[in-house]
Design an enzyme around this catalytic site. Structure first.
Site, PDB file in Angstrom:
ATOM      1  N   LEU A   1       2.012   0.177  -7.032  1.00  0.00           N
ATOM      2  CA  LEU A   1       2.183  -0.576  -5.780  1.00  0.00           C
ATOM      3  C   LEU A   1       2.751  -1.967  -6.058  1.00  0.00           C
ATOM      4  O   LEU A   1       2.690  -2.847  -5.199  1.00  0.00           O
ATOM      5  CB  LEU A   1       0.829  -0.682  -5.054  1.00  0.00           C
ATOM      6  CG  LEU A   1       0.255   0.671  -4.634  1.00  0.00           C
ATOM      7  CD1 LEU A   1      -1.144   0.510  -4.050  1.00  0.00           C
ATOM      8  CD2 LEU A   1       1.175   1.360  -3.631  1.00  0.00           C
TER       9      LEU A   1
ATOM     10  N   SER B   1       2.674  -2.346  -1.152  1.00  0.00           N
ATOM     11  CA  SER B   1       1.591  -1.542  -0.577  1.00  0.00           C
ATOM     12  C   SER B   1       1.684  -1.466   0.943  1.00  0.00           C
ATOM     13  O   SER B   1       0.996  -0.673   1.571  1.00  0.00           O
ATOM     14  CB  SER B   1       0.235  -2.153  -0.948  1.00  0.00           C
ATOM     15  OG  SER B   1       0.097  -3.418  -0.313  1.00  0.00           O
TER      16      SER B   1
ATOM     17  N   ARG C   1       1.513  -4.238  -7.763  1.00  0.00           N
ATOM     18  CA  ARG C   1       0.391  -5.193  -7.631  1.00  0.00           C
ATOM     19  C   ARG C   1       0.147  -5.586  -6.175  1.00  0.00           C
ATOM     20  O   ARG C   1      -0.222  -6.705  -5.862  1.00  0.00           O
ATOM     21  CB  ARG C   1       0.646  -6.411  -8.499  1.00  0.00           C
ATOM     22  CG  ARG C   1       0.834  -6.010  -9.969  1.00  0.00           C
ATOM     23  CD  ARG C   1       1.542  -7.057 -10.754  1.00  0.00           C
ATOM     24  NE  ARG C   1       1.876  -6.603 -12.098  1.00  0.00           N
ATOM     25  CZ  ARG C   1       1.041  -6.594 -13.127  1.00  0.00           C
ATOM     26  NH1 ARG C   1      -0.179  -7.000 -12.976  1.00  0.00           N
ATOM     27  NH2 ARG C   1       1.437  -6.188 -14.310  1.00  0.00           N
ATOM     28  N   GLY C   2       0.410  -4.670  -5.289  1.00  0.00           N
ATOM     29  CA  GLY C   2       0.159  -4.899  -3.863  1.00  0.00           C
ATOM     30  C   GLY C   2       1.429  -5.218  -3.102  1.00  0.00           C
ATOM     31  O   GLY C   2       1.499  -5.046  -1.886  1.00  0.00           O
TER      32      GLY C   2
ATOM     33  N   TYR D   1     -10.025  -7.986 -19.702  1.00  0.00           N
ATOM     34  CA  TYR D   1     -10.041  -8.199 -18.250  1.00  0.00           C
ATOM     35  C   TYR D   1     -11.336  -8.947 -17.914  1.00  0.00           C
ATOM     36  O   TYR D   1     -12.429  -8.382 -17.968  1.00  0.00           O
ATOM     37  CB  TYR D   1     -10.012  -6.874 -17.481  1.00  0.00           C
ATOM     38  CG  TYR D   1      -8.720  -6.084 -17.563  1.00  0.00           C
ATOM     39  CD1 TYR D   1      -7.505  -6.689 -17.893  1.00  0.00           C
ATOM     40  CD2 TYR D   1      -8.705  -4.730 -17.270  1.00  0.00           C
ATOM     41  CE1 TYR D   1      -6.323  -5.953 -17.953  1.00  0.00           C
ATOM     42  CE2 TYR D   1      -7.524  -3.990 -17.322  1.00  0.00           C
ATOM     43  CZ  TYR D   1      -6.336  -4.605 -17.669  1.00  0.00           C
ATOM     44  OH  TYR D   1      -5.176  -3.871 -17.721  1.00  0.00           O
TER      45      TYR D   1
HETATM   46  N1  LIG Z   1      -1.067  -1.508 -19.571  1.00  0.00           N
HETATM   47  C1  LIG Z   1      -0.792  -2.624 -18.929  1.00  0.00           C
HETATM   48  O1  LIG Z   1      -0.064  -3.471 -19.418  1.00  0.00           O
HETATM   49  C2  LIG Z   1      -1.381  -2.840 -17.560  1.00  0.00           C
HETATM   50  C3  LIG Z   1      -0.975  -3.957 -16.810  1.00  0.00           C
HETATM   51  C4  LIG Z   1      -1.512  -4.111 -15.545  1.00  0.00           C
HETATM   52  C5  LIG Z   1      -2.422  -3.215 -15.052  1.00  0.00           C
HETATM   53  N2  LIG Z   1      -2.820  -2.132 -15.796  1.00  0.00           N
HETATM   54  C6  LIG Z   1      -3.811  -1.163 -15.302  1.00  0.00           C
HETATM   55  O2  LIG Z   1      -3.304  -0.507 -14.157  1.00  0.00           O
HETATM   56  C7  LIG Z   1      -4.213  -0.647 -13.064  1.00  0.00           C
HETATM   57  C8  LIG Z   1      -3.467  -0.653 -11.733  1.00  0.00           C
HETATM   58  O3  LIG Z   1      -2.397  -1.526 -11.771  1.00  0.00           O
HETATM   59  P1  LIG Z   1      -2.177  -2.785 -10.859  1.00  0.00           P
HETATM   60  O4  LIG Z   1      -3.444  -3.314 -10.417  1.00  0.00           O
HETATM   61  O5  LIG Z   1      -1.302  -3.683 -11.570  1.00  0.00           O
HETATM   62  O6  LIG Z   1      -1.323  -2.244  -9.711  1.00  0.00           O
HETATM   63  P2  LIG Z   1      -1.240  -1.691  -8.271  1.00  0.00           P
HETATM   64  O7  LIG Z   1      -2.056  -0.472  -8.104  1.00  0.00           O
HETATM   65  O8  LIG Z   1       0.210  -1.650  -8.159  1.00  0.00           O
HETATM   66  O9  LIG Z   1      -1.747  -2.850  -7.303  1.00  0.00           O
HETATM   67  C9  LIG Z   1      -3.084  -3.011  -7.009  1.00  0.00           C
HETATM   68  C10 LIG Z   1      -3.234  -3.999  -5.875  1.00  0.00           C
HETATM   69  O10 LIG Z   1      -2.524  -3.527  -4.715  1.00  0.00           O
HETATM   70  C11 LIG Z   1      -3.235  -3.861  -3.528  1.00  0.00           C
HETATM   71  N3  LIG Z   1      -3.360  -2.653  -2.681  1.00  0.00           N
HETATM   72  C12 LIG Z   1      -2.992  -2.544  -1.404  1.00  0.00           C
HETATM   73  N4  LIG Z   1      -3.203  -1.329  -0.937  1.00  0.00           N
HETATM   74  C13 LIG Z   1      -3.739  -0.612  -1.928  1.00  0.00           C
HETATM   75  C14 LIG Z   1      -4.188   0.722  -2.038  1.00  0.00           C
HETATM   76  N5  LIG Z   1      -4.130   1.581  -1.027  1.00  0.00           N
HETATM   77  N6  LIG Z   1      -4.687   1.129  -3.208  1.00  0.00           N
HETATM   78  C15 LIG Z   1      -4.742   0.296  -4.262  1.00  0.00           C
HETATM   79  N7  LIG Z   1      -4.333  -1.016  -4.217  1.00  0.00           N
HETATM   80  C16 LIG Z   1      -3.834  -1.456  -3.046  1.00  0.00           C
HETATM   81  C17 LIG Z   1      -4.578  -4.372  -3.974  1.00  0.00           C
HETATM   82  O11 LIG Z   1      -4.557  -5.770  -3.831  1.00  0.00           O
HETATM   83  P3  LIG Z   1      -5.643  -6.456  -2.919  1.00  0.00           P
HETATM   84  O12 LIG Z   1      -6.963  -5.909  -3.416  1.00  0.00           O
HETATM   85  O13 LIG Z   1      -5.424  -7.903  -3.165  1.00  0.00           O
HETATM   86  O14 LIG Z   1      -5.305  -5.978  -1.531  1.00  0.00           O
HETATM   87  C18 LIG Z   1      -4.686  -4.067  -5.444  1.00  0.00           C
HETATM   88  O15 LIG Z   1      -5.377  -5.060  -6.157  1.00  0.00           O
HETATM   89  C19 LIG Z   1      -4.983  -1.923 -13.385  1.00  0.00           C
HETATM   90  O16 LIG Z   1      -6.221  -1.954 -12.725  1.00  0.00           O
HETATM   91  C20 LIG Z   1      -5.111  -1.820 -14.883  1.00  0.00           C
HETATM   92  O17 LIG Z   1      -6.204  -0.960 -15.207  1.00  0.00           O
HETATM   93  C21 LIG Z   1      -2.288  -1.943 -17.042  1.00  0.00           C
END
Ligand SMILES: NC(=O)c1ccc[n+]([C@@H]2O[C@H](COP(=O)([O-])OP(=O)(O)OC[C@H]3O[C@@H](n4cnc5c(N)ncnc54)[C@H](OP(=O)(O)O)[C@@H]3O)[C@@H](O)[C@H]2O)c1
Length: 331
Positions: free
Chosen positions: A206, A212, A208-209, A56
């Site tokens: 979420l 959300s 990826r937002g 990352y």
């Molecule tokens: N194992 C894998 O293959 C894999 C793949 C992807 C991710 N991950 C891990 O999973 C973690 C979380 O997944 P993700 O980032 O894909 O998904 P997520 O939690 O579904 O989406 C995060 C995005 O949603 C938006 N958002 C809006 N309201 C929110 C709230 N109340 N809380 C949190 N986010 C909110 C934010 O975008 P804005 O900031 O633009 O508003 C944030 O960047 C990553 O950080 C990573 O550590 C693992």
């Protein structure tokens, strides 16, 4: 903070984990000071699970977390680290490497960047098709014996790979996408994990937002933001997906909570063995996510939510087709 044991052999983790990926460019620019403040706010609230990957921001995310945890008591947080993805200096993705020597090398660098002497949960980000999973897990089992990692996890692999891995060494958790609009794990992967006592750290809760409640159809994702290439955010699909969000909003409004809180609470309600790892990168988003912990969903609420967002209702795949074909979890 509610705590749950991760899998049958893992540590106790908070009911929500913090995913730090978005703090290192995967969703466009982010603010360094706010990112560190968000990690501190999460730890202060009792979140003990910090998730990252060495790729990352090509080490950026680990250095950032290293800065945030400097001086803290090592037992107060758990580090979950993915390795194996190869990148070039411009950030392009070059494939995966999980040869035993590569794993040891990746780990050596991660420990330095994080400033710690061990990692709590270490996992290959994707299945390297060139290295038998038994060899990958065997190499990690050696690292457990040497004290450099405490537990072994998996990421985005399917039921057969999970069984083969668990036959070599206990696996504490599978990290995989799971949300109201990504429910593929329910058919085979989740039952297999449950049978073997493997927890789930759910990401993309979420989407990826997208679900959300904050995403707008014309929100301009910038270059380098995964959402530029994500099928679900593309014109033609995003409008359909945001209709599902509006249906969720009506339910959220009726309960006096936010859309994001409903989406996170729905995942948490699927079982105590499932820990949502949310990708907040700002304190206000984190606070909203933590608010989901007090959302109680009755069986009737769950049924209403699932009628509003039926399984397979999402328009577009969860990754671009070129990536999906290489994902063991999709085979
Ligand atoms: N194992 C894998 O293959 C894999 C793949 C992807 C991710 N991950 C891990 O999973 C973690 C979380 O997944 P993700 O980032 O894909 O998904 P997520 O939690 O579904 O989406 C995060 C995005 O949603 C938006 N958002 C809006 N309201 C929110 C709230 N109340 N809380 C949190 N986010 C909110 C934010 O975008 P804005 O900031 O633009 O508003 C944030 O960047 C990553 O950080 C990573 O550590 C693992």
């Amino acid at each position: 903070m509610q705590m749950h044991q991760l899998g049958k052999t893992g540590p106790d983790v908070s009911a929500i984990g913090l995913g730090c990926m978005g703090m290192s460019g995967m969703y466009g620019p982010s603010d360094r000071a706010e990112s560190i403040a968000t990690i501190h706010a999460a730890l202060d609230a009792g979140v003990n699970l910090l998730d990252t990957g060495d790729f990352y921001g090509m080490g950026h995310n680990e250095i950032l977390i290293g800065e945030a945890i400097k001086g803290l008591k090592r037992d107060d947080f758990l580090l979950s680290v993915k390795f194996g993805a190869l990148r070039d200096p411009a950030g392009a993705w070059l494939g995966y490497d999980a040869r035993p020597a590569a794993i040891r090398n990746f780990l050596a660098y991660s420990l330095q960047r994080l400033g710690v002497d061990h990692i709590d949960i270490y996992r290959p980000a994707r299945l390297d098709p060139n290295v038998p999973i038994e060899d990958q897990i065997g190499a990690m089992a050696d690292l457990v014996k040497e004290g450099y990692i405490k537990h072994i996890g998996l990421s985005e692999v399917g039921a057969d790979t999970i069984r083969r891995a668990a036959a070599v060494h206990p696996i504490v958790d599978l990290q995989i996408e799971y949300s109201l609009i990504s429910r593929g794990i329910e058919d085979q992967i989740l039952p297999t994990c449950r049978e073997l006592g493997i927890g789930i750290t759910a990401y993309g809760v979420l989407s990826r937002g997208l679900i959300s409640g904050h995403w707008q159809k014309d929100a301009a994702a910038q270059k380098g933001d995964f959402r530029v290439i994500s099928p679900r955010f593309q014109a033609g699909n995003v409008e359909k997906n945001l209709k599902l969000v509006e249906a969720l909003r009506r339910i959220a409004d009726s309960k006096g909570v936010s859309v994001a809180q409903i989406a996170i609470a729905w995942v948490a309600a699927q079982g105590k063995d499932i820990i949502p790892v949310v990708g907040a990168r700002r304190r206000d988003r984190l606070a909203e996510a933590l608010g989901s912990l007090s959302v109680e969903l009755s069986a009737e609420d769950l049924a209403t939510i699932e009628r509003a967002v039926p399984k397979d209702a999402a328009a577009g795949g969860r990754y671009p087709e070129a990536q999906l074909v290489h994902m063991d979890s999709e085979k």
